[in-house]
Enzyme design. Structure first.
Site, short mmCIF file in Angstrom:
data_model
loop_
_atom_site.label_atom_id
_atom_site.label_comp_id
_atom_site.label_asym_id
_atom_site.label_seq_id
_atom_site.Cartn_x
_atom_site.Cartn_y
_atom_site.Cartn_z
N PHE A 245 0.51 -1.00 -0.14
CA PHE A 245 0.03 0.12 -0.04
C PHE A 245 1.12 1.50 0.44
O PHE A 245 1.05 1.89 1.22
CB PHE A 245 -0.64 0.17 1.06
CG PHE A 245 -1.68 -0.95 1.43
CD1 PHE A 245 -2.72 -1.47 1.06
CD2 PHE A 245 -1.36 -2.21 2.80
CE1 PHE A 245 -3.13 -2.16 0.32
CE2 PHE A 245 -2.06 -2.72 1.83
CZ PHE A 245 -3.41 -3.46 2.04
N CYS A 357 -5.57 3.21 10.11
CA CYS A 357 -6.04 4.53 10.20
C CYS A 357 -7.33 5.53 10.34
O CYS A 357 -8.08 5.79 10.04
CB CYS A 357 -5.46 5.79 8.76
SG CYS A 357 -5.82 4.81 7.11
N1 SAH Z 1 1.81 4.23 2.95
C1 SAH Z 1 1.68 4.70 1.88
C2 SAH Z 1 -0.03 5.46 2.39
C3 SAH Z 1 -1.24 4.50 1.53
S1 SAH Z 1 -2.75 4.76 1.74
C4 SAH Z 1 1.98 6.66 1.66
O1 SAH Z 1 2.70 6.92 3.05
O2 SAH Z 1 1.97 7.56 1.22
C5 SAH Z 1 -3.13 3.88 1.40
C6 SAH Z 1 -3.04 3.08 -0.10
O3 SAH Z 1 -3.64 1.94 -1.05
C7 SAH Z 1 -3.47 3.53 -1.49
O4 SAH Z 1 -2.43 4.24 -2.03
C8 SAH Z 1 -4.66 3.11 -2.62
O5 SAH Z 1 -4.55 3.10 -3.74
C9 SAH Z 1 -4.17 1.45 -1.90
N2 SAH Z 1 -5.02 0.49 -2.20
C10 SAH Z 1 -6.15 0.19 -1.69
N3 SAH Z 1 -7.04 -0.61 -1.78
C11 SAH Z 1 -5.69 -1.64 -2.24
C12 SAH Z 1 -5.50 -3.26 -2.04
N4 SAH Z 1 -6.39 -3.67 -2.66
N5 SAH Z 1 -4.05 -3.79 -3.02
C13 SAH Z 1 -3.16 -2.88 -2.59
N6 SAH Z 1 -3.05 -1.40 -2.64
C14 SAH Z 1 -4.51 -0.94 -2.17
#
Ligand code: SAH
Length: 413
Positions: A245, A357
């Protein structure tokens, strides 16, 4: 101004500075003689009074179970320079903690921070993140939308760094609200923004990030992980790291700077993955130890596990699995599932950084979900750190609901 009278004894929480008035606490609504309609307009300023007619404060009227969000306690009207004063107070906190760049604190290592964190800055319904010369503003209430131009003016007047104010409230305003004006766009653009020409860079702890508030998620970046990213940097030396993520690669850049052996960045969004690649190339032009993959987290972890892959350090920072209280049960199952998959893939003696979060999932519930995950896969797990949101996301002590980011750093045997 419209006056909202509370039922007897319902003034207690306002006297303790909790900023919300619930609709059930209201005994009657008295409209100003000149009021055009027969009910308050959503977003208008109202004065709240006790049953004994004491002024308790002024706030924004809302449709829904939270009827008023208080902006100023114990007054009958907002002071004339209210928005400037509040933004200045928020700025002073960020100055005191050394996040801003100005003559007094010439911090060349950082110009990326949250300037306004809703209730945590006595501005319920308002979020402002600052990226170099641009403030990105989100209204979560119609009241903040109504006052958006005054707020934008206060931002450029108070914060020396800020030349542009971008308004991005298409996802955050109550969807039923009857708003005809644009919910996105520049409110102030005194200096042509570099975001379109893709020359825009913002600095966090000395690392450069391309931030795209036009097309990106939330305000364009997740400012709330700054301190936790720095902790990953401390533990990354010689490690094989998975940043799951990853969005635009926040944790990945810190891991690379910390001397990681390899970093794999994974996110379901291709746009995010494109930005990770740009960010890595800007900060580590010679790096050959980073890969960025657009994939679903669950599928990626399953495929990697089947291929026998393991990691020394995994970061799991999923989006909020529970956006509402009634989604908590499912969210906890989701946290357990994803954490079990990650713990399974950690080499003995490795580390997991795991986050939630979701405001609706409290610290204890999250810990229980992670505990269930560890037990499910039969690994011995110890907690090294308990993490939370950083200083520029202050928690109003009278509004504990503002405490939303939780993280655990686990040592996995
Ligand atoms: N760690 C990041 C913020 C994460 S926000 C930072 O430090 O900036 C959550 C992220 O999860 C988003 O970018 C979204 O696109 C991704 N996401 C959502 N569902 C997902 C899935 N099923 N598999 C992989 N990524 C996913």
């Amino acid at each position: 101004m419209t006056t909202i009278y509370l039922k007897p004894k319902k003034e207690e929480s306002l006297k303790r500075f909790h900023p919300w008035v619930f609709s059930g606490a209201i005994s009657k609504v008295v409209l100003d003689a000149k009021h055009p309609g027969d009910a308050p307009e959503e977003g208008e300023l109202v004065c709240v009074r006790s049953a004994a007619n004491e002024p308790l404060g002024v706030g924004h009227w809302q449709v829904g179970s939270i009827a008023v969000r208080i902006l100023a306690f114990g007054v009958e009207a907002l002071p004339k320079d209210f928005w400037h004063e509040r933004i200045r107070a928020a700025y002073q906190v960020r100055e005191a903690i050394g996040l801003v760049r100005n003559q007094k604190t010439p911090n060349t290592q950082n110009d990326t921070y949250r300037l306004v964190h809703g209730e945590g800055d006595w501005l319920p319904g308002l979020i402002v993140d600052v990226y170099a010369d641009t403030a990105v503003m989100q209204a979560h209430s119609v009241g903040m939308h109504v006052n958006r131009n005054e707020i934008a003016q206060a931002l450029v007047d108070v914060v020396p760094q800020v030349k542009n104010v971008y308004y991005k409230s298409d996802d955050t305003l109550p969807f039923k609200a009857n708003i005809s004006e644009p919910k996105v766009g520049y409110l102030v653009e005194s200096q042509k923004s570099k975001v379109e020409s893709e020359e825009f860079w913002s600095v966090e702890n000395g690392l450069q990030f391309r931030i795209d508030w036009l097309r990106g998620q939330k305000t364009g970046f997740f400012v709330d992980q700054r301190e936790n990213r720095a902790l990953v940097e401390r533990y990354a030396k010689d490690k094989e790291v998975l940043n799951m993520f990853c969005y635009t690669g926040g944790f990945s850049l810190y891991a690379l700077r910390g001397g990681a052996k390899t970093v794999d960045s994974v996110d379901v969004s291709q746009k995010a993955i494109d930005l990770v690649t740009v960010n890595v190339a800007k900060n580590f032009p010679k790096a050959t130890n980073h890969t960025a993959v657009a994939a679903d987290a669950f599928e990626y972890l399953t495929a990697q596990k089947n291929a026998g892959k393991t990691y020394d350090l995994i970061i799991l920072d999923p989006p909020a699995f529970a956006k509402h209280r009634d989604a908590v049960k499912n969210a906890l199952r989701g946290y357990q599932r994803i954490n079990a998959k990650a713990i399974e893939m950690i080499r003995p003696g490795g580390i997991l950084f795991t986050f939630s979060c979701s405001q609706a999932v409290d610290k204890e519930a999250f810990r229980l979900a992670v505990f269930s995950a560890a037990a499910q896969v039969g690994r011995k797990v110890r907690i090294l750190h308990q993490l939370h949101q950083p200083q520029d996301h202050p928690i109003n002590i009278y509004h504990p609901e503002g405490d939303y980011l939780k993280g655990l750093v686990l040592y996995v045997e």
